[in-house]
Design a protein around this motif. Sequence first.
Motif, PDB file in Angstrom:
ATOM      1  N   TYR A 108       0.854  -1.178   0.000  1.00 53.71           N
ATOM      2  CA  TYR A 108       0.000   0.000   0.000  1.00 53.71           C
ATOM      3  C   TYR A 108       0.895   1.235   0.000  1.00 53.71           C
ATOM      4  N   TRP A 109       0.445   2.242  -0.750  1.00 51.88           N
ATOM      5  CA  TRP A 109       1.268   3.429  -0.925  1.00 51.88           C
ATOM      6  C   TRP A 109       0.442   4.694  -0.740  1.00 51.88           C
ATOM      7  N   GLY A 110       1.105   5.714  -0.197  1.00 51.29           N
ATOM      8  CA  GLY A 110       0.488   7.015  -0.136  1.00 51.29           C
ATOM      9  C   GLY A 110       0.739   7.791  -1.416  1.00 51.29           C
ATOM     10  N   GLN A 111       0.200   9.003  -1.473  1.00 49.63           N
ATOM     11  CA  GLN A 111       0.324   9.840  -2.669  1.00 49.63           C
ATOM     12  C   GLN A 111       1.640  10.587  -2.732  1.00 49.63           C
ATOM     13  N   GLY A 112       2.330  10.669  -1.610  1.00 54.95           N
ATOM     14  CA  GLY A 112       3.619  11.342  -1.593  1.00 54.95           C
ATOM     15  C   GLY A 112       3.536  12.775  -1.105  1.00 54.95           C
ATOM     16  N   THR A 113       4.628  13.243  -0.549  1.00 54.98           N
ATOM     17  CA  THR A 113       4.740  14.634  -0.120  1.00 54.98           C
ATOM     18  C   THR A 113       6.091  15.163  -0.568  1.00 54.98           C
ATOM     19  N   GLN A 114       6.090  16.359  -1.131  1.00 56.27           N
ATOM     20  CA  GLN A 114       7.315  16.935  -1.692  1.00 56.27           C
ATOM     21  C   GLN A 114       8.163  17.558  -0.593  1.00 56.27           C
ATOM     22  N   VAL A 115       9.440  17.208  -0.598  1.00 54.67           N
ATOM     23  CA  VAL A 115      10.424  17.845   0.282  1.00 54.67           C
ATOM     24  C   VAL A 115      11.477  18.490  -0.602  1.00 54.67           C
ATOM     25  N   THR A 116      11.668  19.780  -0.425  1.00 56.38           N
ATOM     26  CA  THR A 116      12.656  20.525  -1.190  1.00 56.38           C
ATOM     27  C   THR A 116      13.624  21.173  -0.223  1.00 56.38           C
ATOM     28  N   VAL A 117      14.912  20.864  -0.391  1.00 54.11           N
ATOM     29  CA  VAL A 117      15.945  21.400   0.490  1.00 54.11           C
ATOM     30  C   VAL A 117      16.775  22.406  -0.302  1.00 54.11           C
ATOM     31  N   SER A 118      16.786  23.626   0.148  1.00 52.83           N
ATOM     32  CA  SER A 118      17.533  24.683  -0.534  1.00 52.83           C
ATOM     33  C   SER A 118      18.914  24.830   0.090  1.00 52.83           C
TER      34      SER A 118
END
Length: 119
Positions: A108-118
Amino acid sequence: QVWLAESGGGLVQAGRPLRLPCVASGSTFVLNFMAWYRQAPGKQRELAAAITSGGSTNYADSVKGRFTISRNNTKNTVYLQMNSLKPEDTAVYYCAASRRRGATTGDYWGQGTQVTVSS
């Protein structure tokens, strides 16, 4: 059926921490395997960290010592604490789970969440 909902992603400066929770709902009885995967642009999805129902953990070499996976079985939640973030940690982070004993990947999988590291 199990539904997984990630949250906590966003834009963060390098060196800062971020915590991602993932809440499981539905038929959550004994989720033996819960994990966080990530997929950076142009790259394949990879396992970042995993945890069993007994608390055994496994980490990708690239995150060892910086990321910690934990779970609260009462709340059906798995967390990914990310410290000392680097620009190369930028990716979509997916929560995964399985009821199979001995599972090493999610069913089972979630939709995902974006992580952006500057930098």
